[in-house]
Design a protein around this motif. Structure first.
Motif, PDB file in Angstrom:
ATOM      1  N   ARG A 260       0.844  -1.213   0.000  1.00 49.33           N
ATOM      2  CA  ARG A 260       0.000   0.000   0.000  1.00 49.33           C
ATOM      3  C   ARG A 260       0.874   1.255   0.000  1.00 49.33           C
ATOM      4  N   GLN A 264       1.696   4.558  -3.289  1.00 50.07           N
ATOM      5  CA  GLN A 264       1.636   6.035  -3.154  1.00 50.07           C
ATOM      6  C   GLN A 264       2.817   6.729  -3.815  1.00 50.07           C
ATOM      7  N   TRP A 340       3.729   9.985   4.132  1.00 46.38           N
ATOM      8  CA  TRP A 340       3.669   8.581   3.697  1.00 46.38           C
ATOM      9  C   TRP A 340       2.746   7.725   4.560  1.00 46.38           C
ATOM     10  N   PRO A 343      -1.784   8.465   5.473  1.00 45.29           N
ATOM     11  CA  PRO A 343      -2.801   7.846   4.601  1.00 45.29           C
ATOM     12  C   PRO A 343      -2.987   6.349   4.886  1.00 45.29           C
TER      13      PRO A 343
END
Length: 693
Positions: A260, A264, A340, A343
């Protein structure tokens, strides 16, 4: 005969006052005298004919007194004319007693030692060491005369007499100073035996080259230096073993969380980053603490690797902490980790010395009860009032700014939960391999040796400072194109106050020359909050030009900055220049670094600047820096386990470093019981310090 480990007060003539003087030289036990080596030597092993002396020669002369008188010149002195069968020389004393004057009767035979110099009567020796002799067959010294490092009120002759006593004890009981390197190992590494080495250095035979001895190149000196380097490496390995006896959390790889996180990022990981991450995953999955140093050139993406490791800790229901040496760098890490991790639903806390009052109490509470999964800070992280709920990973950035003991203090923060945290240590100052193996023997080493794609190498030029007006125009043009620039003022005479004044004066000059630009200033005497505000304004593009001292050396990331001017670069080492240059070239636009030097340059300075022009490779620069400045400066020796050497000299003995690791491996495999006594012999009180970490 009592042990060599007895206090020096057991020697004849050593009372409390003399013991205090010896303590100043690091001499507390009798054995310390044996390892107190001479600085240089004098040759008193032969009598030199007076006629063959030249000005500057140190020599023993012998002859009869032809005349003795007190002469009145600018200073009153006692002048003795001494003649042998070849010529005449004067012995001159400015300090003398009536009794001394009486000694020097014409016809008396005198043997004297000193340095011949041109004087009013021809060659003269001022204040020679001398003795009156009745028998000219009296033997001269049978070895070179050692000159020792000493302290106020302790004469060479006294020190020599004490060392003679120490050797008498050694001769009477050789077992009192054991040889901890077994013969098989000494043969394999071509090392002479210990007692012979000590004797050769305190009482070198007449044919020994005194310059070779003084330069530390004699095999006996080299043997002792290697043994000392070995003891330091063994002590660091012991630190490692002690830590690894403790349990650590076996962390999952956290692949879901990491995947995940990676989605980003606006870029993919490099092959080198992936390789180092695989090494970290293997370490973190074990139930004993990882101890790993990650080296990576400026801009190679170490922080992203650290973030991935932190996510493993967080996935394993632990906390992770990253500690940086400066407020500026720590704040930058905080901004990156927040962007980082938030989120991903991970709380990031920030702790520094400037955090006060309720804010500080709230942050400490969040760290203690585990709400803060990721903690970013400065030295404040290992203060005694900071408690973690379950610290699984401690990350230390720019290792060379922290000592072994500071870094190990963070480990204690995890022990409240009964576990020792894994340790990831990072540096953007590449360290040549042999040096890393010796200075960081308690760490495994990984290297990120690849830059992310899209980075344009910085073009470097060197210009004399009379071309400042051209540089000013270059800044005007870059800023008119929407770019930003740095102007770095380097250290002046090690004085922070003068350095800050110079930076302020430069800012004022540039403001006069470039009135259309917004110019900021950052230096070491500003409050952290002021520095952070200026850096923030520069990062946000509100400032066109930042005038700074070398406080911006590490980690500041402004991709829009494309021009770096370093004033007086000849004052800095290569690695520091490379760090500063790394502040530009962080985006895809062409970037430039101008080294604005003040002529004339020394040979060393020319070599440094030409290396900077030729390469952007941090590892090649580190090797060159090592060749030019030596290991002590490259490592910042005080910060490693290699500080406080008695005999070894990292610069002089750099070539021995490659032999230390195989020697340590062999000793621990074949003769492990020798490790502790060797550490005690060379580190003394320091040894117990390492034992406690």
């Amino acid at each position: 005969m009592s042990s060599l480990n007895a206090p020096v007060t057991e020697l004849k003539g050593v009372g409390e006052a003399l013991a205090i003087k010896l303590e100043r030289l690091g001499i507390a036990q009798i054995s310390d005298l044996l390892f107190h080596l001479p600085l240089r030597y004098q040759d008193r092993t032969r009598i030199t004919p007076i006629a063959s002396l030249r000005s500057g020669d140190e020599a023993v002369v012998e002859g009869k007194i032809a005349a003795a008188e007190v002469v009145q010149g600018r200073r009153r002195s006692l002048l003795i004319r001494l003649s042998d069968t070849s010529s005449v020389i004067s012995l001159r004393f400015f300090y003398f007693s009536p009794a001394q004057q009486q000694q020097f009767q014409p016809g008396t035979q005198v043997r004297a030692f000193g340095e011949a110099r041109a004087g009013a009567t021809g060659l003269e020796i001022y204040h020679p060491e001398y003795r009156l002799i009745s028998d000219s067959t009296l033997p001269v010294e049978d070895h070179l005369t050692p000159i020792y490092p000493t302290t106020a009120g302790l004469h060479q002759s006294r020190l020599r007499a004490l060392i003679d006593q120490a050797f008498e004890r050694l001769d009477a009981n050789p077992e009192a100073l054991p040889e901890w390197l077994p013969e098989r190992l000494r043969q394999r590494f071509a090392l002479p035996e210990l007692h012979g080495c000590l004797r050769a250095l305190h009482y070198p035979p007449p044919e020994t080259d005194p310059e070779h001895l003084a330069a530390g190149q004699h095999p006996a000196t080299r043997r002792l230096a290697l043994e000392e380097l070995l003891a330091h490496q063994l002590s660091l390995r012991e630190v490692r073993l002690r830590i690894q006896q403790d349990g650590a959390p076996a962390l999952p790889d956290g692949r879901n969380l990491q995947a995940r996180f990676l989605t980003q990022l606006p870029f993919s990981l490099t092959g080198a980053q992936r390789r180092v991450l695989d090494e970290l995953r293997l370490d973190l999955a074990t139930a004993y603490p990882m101890l790993r140093l990650v080296q990576g050139d400026v801009g190679s993406g170490k922080t992203v690797v650290a973030a991935m490791a932190a996510l493993s800790a967080i996935a394993g229901d632990c906390q992770a902490a990253i500690m940086a040496p400066t407020e500026i760098l720590a704040e930058q890490h905080y901004r990156s980790f927040r962007a980082w991790f938030e989120p991903l639903g991970i709380d990031v806390a920030w702790l520094s010395g400037k955090l006060k009052g309720k804010q500080r109490l709230d942050t400490k509470a969040a760290i203690q009860d585990g709400r803060a999964r990721m903690v970013v800070g400065t030295h404040a992280l290992f203060q005694s009032d900071v408690h973690f709920q379950r610290l699984g990973l401690a990350i230390i950035d720019e290792q060379h700014r922290f000592g072994v003991h500071q870094r190990l203090a963070l480990r204690e923060k995890g022990e409240a939960g009964g576990l020792t945290p894994h340790q990831l240590v990072m540096t953007a100052t590449p360290i040549p391999r042999t040096l890393a193996m010796s200075a960081y023997a308690d760490l495994d080493v990984s290297v990120i040796d690849e830059l992310p794609p899209g980075r344009t190498p910085v073009k470097t030029v060197a210009m004399p400072d009379e071309r400042r007006p051209e540089i000013t125009e270059r800044i005007r043009s870059a800023c008119a194109d929407g770019r930003q620039a740095y102007w770095v003022c380097t250290l002046i005479e090690e004085s922070e106050a003068l350095q800050c004044q110079a930076a302020e004066a430069t800012r004022d000059e540039l403001a006069d020359a470039l009135p259309e630009l917004n110019i900021g200033l950052v230096h070491g005497r500003m409050k952290p909050a002021e520095k952070a505000d200026v850096m923030g304004a520069f990062k946000e593009g509100e400032l066109d030009l930042l005038v700074a001292t070398t406080v911006i050396e590490v980690g500041v990331d402004v991709p829009n900055a494309s021009l770096m001017i370093i004033e007086n670069p000849e004052r800095l080492g290569l690695s520091q220049l490379h760090q500063l240059r790394g502040r530009v070239g962080r985006g895809s636009i062409a970037s430039f670094c101008v080294l604005l030097y003040h002529p004339p340059l020394s040979q060393h300075a020319k070599r440094r600047l030409s290396v900077m022009r030729e390469t952007n490779d941090g590892f090649r620069i580190a090797e060159e820096d090592l060749a030019i400045r030596g290991p002590g400066e490259v490592l910042g020796t005080r910060q490693t386990g290699l500080a406080h050497m008695k005999i070894a000299d990292l610069e002089r003995d750099a070539d021995l470093l490659s032999r230390v690791t195989p020697l340590a491996d062999a000793l621990l495999a074949q003769h492990p019981q020798a490790s502790q006594p060797l550490i005690r012999r060379w580190l003394g009180k320091e040894a117990s310090r390492y034992g406690q970490v």
